[in-house]
Scaffold this motif. Structure first.
Motif, PDB file in Angstrom:
ATOM      1  N   SER A   4       0.838  -1.205   0.000  1.00  0.00           N
ATOM      2  CA  SER A   4       0.000   0.000   0.000  1.00  0.00           C
ATOM      3  C   SER A   4       0.872   1.254   0.000  1.00  0.00           C
ATOM      4  O   SER A   4       0.493   2.275  -0.568  1.00  0.00           O
ATOM      5  CB  SER A   4      -0.953  -0.005   1.200  1.00  0.00           C
ATOM      6  OG  SER A   4      -0.237  -0.172   2.390  1.00  0.00           O
ATOM      7  N   GLU A   5       2.040   1.173   0.638  1.00  0.00           N
ATOM      8  CA  GLU A   5       2.938   2.335   0.607  1.00  0.00           C
ATOM      9  C   GLU A   5       3.515   2.562  -0.788  1.00  0.00           C
ATOM     10  O   GLU A   5       3.660   3.691  -1.233  1.00  0.00           O
ATOM     11  CB  GLU A   5       4.056   2.168   1.629  1.00  0.00           C
ATOM     12  CG  GLU A   5       3.564   2.517   3.029  1.00  0.00           C
ATOM     13  CD  GLU A   5       4.554   2.151   4.103  1.00  0.00           C
ATOM     14  OE1 GLU A   5       5.671   1.722   3.767  1.00  0.00           O
ATOM     15  OE2 GLU A   5       4.188   2.281   5.275  1.00  0.00           O
ATOM     16  N   GLU A   6       3.805   1.455  -1.456  1.00  0.00           N
ATOM     17  CA  GLU A   6       4.292   1.586  -2.835  1.00  0.00           C
ATOM     18  C   GLU A   6       3.225   2.213  -3.725  1.00  0.00           C
ATOM     19  O   GLU A   6       3.501   3.074  -4.562  1.00  0.00           O
ATOM     20  CB  GLU A   6       4.667   0.213  -3.401  1.00  0.00           C
ATOM     21  CG  GLU A   6       6.068  -0.208  -3.024  1.00  0.00           C
ATOM     22  CD  GLU A   6       6.359  -1.628  -3.484  1.00  0.00           C
ATOM     23  OE1 GLU A   6       5.655  -2.116  -4.391  1.00  0.00           O
ATOM     24  OE2 GLU A   6       7.266  -2.254  -2.913  1.00  0.00           O
ATOM     25  N   LEU A   7       1.998   1.745  -3.501  1.00  0.00           N
ATOM     26  CA  LEU A   7       0.884   2.302  -4.274  1.00  0.00           C
ATOM     27  C   LEU A   7       0.791   3.806  -4.045  1.00  0.00           C
ATOM     28  O   LEU A   7       0.645   4.598  -4.987  1.00  0.00           O
ATOM     29  CB  LEU A   7      -0.424   1.634  -3.840  1.00  0.00           C
ATOM     30  CG  LEU A   7      -1.704   2.374  -4.227  1.00  0.00           C
ATOM     31  CD1 LEU A   7      -1.927   2.333  -5.720  1.00  0.00           C
ATOM     32  CD2 LEU A   7      -2.902   1.796  -3.508  1.00  0.00           C
ATOM     33  N   LEU A   8       0.898   4.177  -2.784  1.00  0.00           N
ATOM     34  CA  LEU A   8       0.822   5.599  -2.432  1.00  0.00           C
ATOM     35  C   LEU A   8       1.908   6.398  -3.163  1.00  0.00           C
ATOM     36  O   LEU A   8       1.641   7.462  -3.728  1.00  0.00           O
ATOM     37  CB  LEU A   8       0.991   5.731  -0.917  1.00  0.00           C
ATOM     38  CG  LEU A   8       0.530   7.037  -0.298  1.00  0.00           C
ATOM     39  CD1 LEU A   8      -0.907   7.351  -0.663  1.00  0.00           C
ATOM     40  CD2 LEU A   8       0.689   6.968   1.218  1.00  0.00           C
TER      41      LEU A   8
END
Lengths: 263, 199
Positions: A4-8
């Motif tokens: 999810s952090e990568e997505l962000l």
């Protein structure tokens, strides 16, 4: 979590590249502004940004005058009701209530709207001090630090509530913030040598300052943009080791990625 | 022959001054406003959008911001970046509208928002979809955290600059940024957005 952090990060990268408004929209808005300047509907009655304006001083003065006038009227009234025999009301309490009410009565938005009060946000200083080893001064940060960032012409708040006295520490923070601004300014002008000189000055003057993390991140960027990628990467690794949870980490990690090494 | 709006804005072509010397040199207040507008309309436009202004109201809000600027331009002392001043004005205009005209509109849009399908996430996703997805996530943040996220992560401002715009201290800015990122990552998980696409 990592996903999810990568997505962000990807969404942020997309949004950073968001296009400017279309020329037609820019023209349309300007035409609307011109029309309204010539007598159309007025804008909302808001204060225009206390940090850089003198407008707040008028508001502050009005509040003080209003507070004094109403306090006087209330005091005289109370004294008259009591037949003039009793003690006059406590003068130092009345202005507090009136001043607070005065800010509520402002037509639109108080200049203090959105301003943090100490302790408003959980861990606004304490939690950070635990998580980010940027020196003992961080724990001491208070809103007086913010005041020190404001221009000298900014009026003092009309609050009667006692405030902590300005300390030399807040002066130090203001100096530190100004120095960091100069570093950013030098980088913006692509004057990397000046930026690195100022970084060295910051290191010397504020070894345990509140903006050490900022300085170290910007140092990595300066080194990388000057082509000293080996040094930049070494500093980036040290930064990551010291501040594993830093919000600057992605910036620091990628600072040397798009640079032609010259060392 | 009447001038077009773009000609009227271009009072000082060839320079990009923000609120620099060229803008301050204009004695005509409207010319100064045009200078500030021309150099910063993009920043104000994307900022109000990123702060959650409904699409249908973005242009009105931008106009309101610059009308406040027109009224208060003489008070700007130029000691700070004009963008921090503009952002502070935008935040106040935004709050004013929230309390008044948008209550009804926001409720309607929020309902439509919930019913709208999430844009698909993927390597080849279009910028518009990525933007919509990020705005959807940002909607879950409070104003303060959202403002910090917008200024630091999307505009690349430093913590001291953001602290100045929001009249707080850099420590609070860092705290809000960390909280915002944590919240956004959690929201992304809750919404089931993964690399393979929206659930």
């Amino acid at each position: 979590m990592k996903e999810s952090e990568e997505l962000l990060e990807r969404l942020i990268a997309h949004e950073r590249a968001a296009p400017e408004p279309e020329a037609a929209a820019v023209e349309r808005m300007w035409t609307g502004i011109e029309g309204r300047l010539g007598g159309g509907p007025p804008p909302p009655d808001v204060q225009g940004g206390p940090p850089t304006t003198g407008g707040a001083s008028q508001g502050a003065m009005l509040k003080i005058v209003g507070a004094v006038a109403i306090a006087g009227a209330v005091g005289a009234g109370a004294w008259a009701v009591a037949g003039g025999d009793g003690q006059p009301p406590a003068a130092k309490e009345t202005p507090v209530a009136v001043a607070d009410r005065g800010s509520d009565l402002e037509p639109a938005i108080s200049p203090d709207a959105g301003v943090d009060t100490p302790g408003e946000e959980e861990g606004s200083t304490g939690a950070l001090a635990k998580e980010e080893p940027t020196g003992s001064e961080m724990v001491e940060t208070s809103t007086s630090d913010t005041d020190s960032l404001r221009p000298a012409s900014r009026p003092s708040s009309p609050r009667v509530r006692p405030r902590p006295a300005e300390s030399s520490e807040s002066e130090t923070f203001a100096d530190e913030a100004r120095l960091l601004q100069r570093i950013y300014g030098a980088l913006k002008r692509d004057d990397v040598d000046a930026a690195l000189r100022l970084v060295a000055e910051h290191r010397r003057r504020f070894p345990a300052g509140q903006l050490v993390q900022e300085r170290r991140a910007v140092e990595v960027e300066a080194l990388c943009s000057s082509g000293r990628t080996r040094q930049g990467r070494a500093k980036a690794a040290a930064f990551e080791a010291d501040f594993p949870g830093s919000t600057h980490l992605s910036r620091v990690r990628t600072a040397c990625d798009r640079v032609e090494p010259q060392d | 022959v009447s001038e077009s709006a773009s000609e009227r804005i271009a009072v000082d072509p060839g320079t990009n001054t923000g609120m620099g010397a060229a803008a301050r040199q204009h004695e005509d207040p409207k010319a100064r406003l045009a200078c500030v507008y021309r150099d910063n309309v993009g920043f104000v436009h994307r900022s109000v959008r990123r702060l959650g202004v409904p699409d249908s109201a973005v242009e009105d809000v931008v106009q309101d911001v610059f009308l406040v600027v027109a009224r208060r331009l003489d008070e700007f002392e130029g000691r700070a970046d004009v963008r921090t001043w503009l952002f502070a004005i935008a935040m106040r205009v935004l709050r004013h509208h929230r309390r008044t005209t948008w209550r009804h509109l926001r409720r309607k849009e929020a309902l439509a928002h919930r019913e709208a399908a999430l844009p698909k996430y993927g390597e080849d996703m279009e910028s518009r979809d990525a933007s919509a997805l990020l705005m959807r996530l940002l909607d879950g943040l409070d104003d303060e955290r959202r403002a910090v996220f917008v200024l630091m992560e999307l505009e690349g401002m430093s913590a001291p600059e953001v602290a100045e715009a929001l009249e707080t201290n850099p420590n609070t800015v860092y705290t809000r940024l960390r909280a915002a990122r944590k919240h956004l990552a959690a929201s992304a998980r809750e919404l089931g957005i993964t690399k393979r696409g929206a659930a």
